[in-house]
Enzyme design. Structure first.
Site, short mmCIF file in Angstrom:
data_model
loop_
_atom_site.label_atom_id
_atom_site.label_comp_id
_atom_site.label_asym_id
_atom_site.label_seq_id
_atom_site.Cartn_x
_atom_site.Cartn_y
_atom_site.Cartn_z
CE LYS A 89 -47.66 51.48 -55.95
NZ LYS A 89 -48.27 52.20 -57.10
CE1 TYR B 269 -47.37 48.32 -60.85
CE2 TYR B 269 -45.12 49.03 -60.43
CZ TYR B 269 -46.45 48.98 -60.06
OH TYR B 269 -46.87 49.58 -58.90
CG PHE C 136 -47.34 55.44 -67.47
CD1 PHE C 136 -47.37 54.34 -66.62
CD2 PHE C 136 -48.46 55.70 -68.26
CE1 PHE C 136 -48.48 53.52 -66.54
CE2 PHE C 136 -49.59 54.87 -68.19
CZ PHE C 136 -49.59 53.78 -67.33
NE ARG D 194 -57.70 47.73 -57.06
CZ ARG D 194 -56.75 48.10 -57.93
NH1 ARG D 194 -55.50 47.63 -57.81
NH2 ARG D 194 -57.01 48.93 -58.90
CB THR E 114 -55.21 53.86 -60.64
OG1 THR E 114 -55.76 52.55 -60.59
CG2 THR E 114 -53.76 53.80 -61.06
NE ARG F 206 -53.49 53.19 -55.13
CZ ARG F 206 -53.68 52.32 -56.11
NH1 ARG F 206 -54.82 52.33 -56.81
NH2 ARG F 206 -52.74 51.45 -56.41
CG ASN G 183 -50.82 54.91 -56.73
OD1 ASN G 183 -49.77 54.35 -56.42
ND2 ASN G 183 -51.54 54.55 -57.77
CG HIS H 161 -49.43 46.79 -55.86
ND1 HIS H 161 -49.86 46.92 -57.17
CD2 HIS H 161 -49.58 45.48 -55.54
CE1 HIS H 161 -50.23 45.72 -57.62
NE2 HIS H 161 -50.08 44.83 -56.65
CD GLU I 195 -50.06 41.80 -58.23
OE1 GLU I 195 -50.44 42.49 -59.19
OE2 GLU I 195 -50.45 42.00 -57.06
N1 UDP Z 1 -49.71 54.53 -63.16
C1 UDP Z 1 -49.40 55.82 -63.57
N2 UDP Z 1 -50.16 56.39 -64.57
C2 UDP Z 1 -51.21 55.74 -65.15
C3 UDP Z 1 -51.52 54.43 -64.71
C4 UDP Z 1 -50.74 53.85 -63.72
O1 UDP Z 1 -48.48 56.44 -63.05
O2 UDP Z 1 -51.87 56.32 -66.04
C5 UDP Z 1 -48.89 53.89 -62.09
C6 UDP Z 1 -49.54 54.03 -60.71
O3 UDP Z 1 -48.51 54.19 -59.74
C7 UDP Z 1 -50.25 52.69 -60.57
C8 UDP Z 1 -49.27 51.74 -61.28
O4 UDP Z 1 -48.76 52.51 -62.37
O5 UDP Z 1 -50.48 52.35 -59.22
C9 UDP Z 1 -49.90 50.45 -61.76
O6 UDP Z 1 -50.98 50.72 -62.62
P1 UDP Z 1 -52.34 49.88 -62.56
O7 UDP Z 1 -53.10 50.23 -63.79
O8 UDP Z 1 -52.03 48.45 -62.31
O9 UDP Z 1 -53.12 50.54 -61.32
P2 UDP Z 1 -53.37 49.99 -59.82
O10 UDP Z 1 -53.69 48.53 -59.92
O11 UDP Z 1 -52.11 50.25 -59.03
O12 UDP Z 1 -54.53 50.80 -59.31
MG MG Z 2 -52.63 47.03 -60.82
#
Ligand code: UDP
Ligand code: MG
Length: 167
Positions: free
Chosen positions: A10, A50, A58, A91, A97, A108, A122, A125, A136
């Site tokens: 990112k 997203y 957010f 993961r 996250t 992360r 973080n 992705h 994706e």
């Molecule tokens: N995100 C955030 N606040 C939250 C949840 C998500 O800023 O409470 C952002 C964060 O950058 C995250 C992205 O949105 O990586 C996508 O969210 P997702 O729930 O898909 O998490 P990921 O799969 O990236 O762990």
């Molecule tokens: Mg995700």
């Protein structure tokens, strides 16, 4: 059974020059890179990527973040990794996250932060399942940009070029 996973480095990671560190952590796995490119992320691509967060408060901030509007780096590095248990391996390496909750030994946990606005920056992705990986990867890559035939595709003539598109 081998799986494919989309990884995005990112804009915050690019601003912090973390590409080498992140790739080197992932190279501790036996996963293979089967596609890689630098992408200037459009708002359309960001919103599609997203889509599951559309109703979150957010959402706008996360779109801004992935488009690079917070970091003066309007690009991400997109990679497709391929191998056994690729989703769970990546993961696990990425961590939770929320970078404050992520184990400090994860990518992360080591490099992420929460902004004063509360956005989780973080650095990476990683697709969260085989199903989201397919959705994706089809959005970020064309069949010709991958060295493995992951999903059904068909050829198409575009002007003087023969290209392949996802079915
Ligand atoms: N995100 C955030 N606040 C939250 C949840 C998500 O800023 O409470 C952002 C964060 O950058 C995250 C992205 O949105 O990586 C996508 O969210 P997702 O729930 O898909 O998490 P990921 O799969 O990236 O762990
Ligand atoms: Mg995700």
């Amino acid at each position: 059974m081998k799986e494919a996973v989309l990884v995005l480095i990112k804009p915050d990671a690019l601003q912090k020059s973390l590409t080498g560190n992140i790739l080197s952590r992932i190279s501790s796995t036996d996963l293979e890179i089967i596609g890689a490119k630098v992408v200037k992320v459009s708002r359309e691509l960001a919103e599609a990527h997203y889509a599951h967060l559309k109703d979150k408060p957010f959402f706008e901030d996360v779109i801004d973040y992935i488009c690079g509007n917070q970091h003066g780096k309007h690009k991400v590095i997109a990679l497709v990794y391929y191998g056994e248990n690729a989703v769970s391996q990546l993961r696990t390496l990425a961590g939770a996250t929320n970078p404050e909750e992520a184990d400090p030994t994860t990518i992360r946990g080591a490099y992420g932060r929460i902004t004063t606005k509360g956005v989780y920056e973080n650095v990476i992705h990683v697709s969260d399942s085989v199903e989201s990986a397919e959705r994706e990867i089809k959005m970020w890559f064309s069949p010709d940009e991958l060295i493995v035939d992951l999903y059904p595709s068909r050829t198409m003539v575009e002007g003087t070029r023969v290209i392949r598109i996802w079915e």
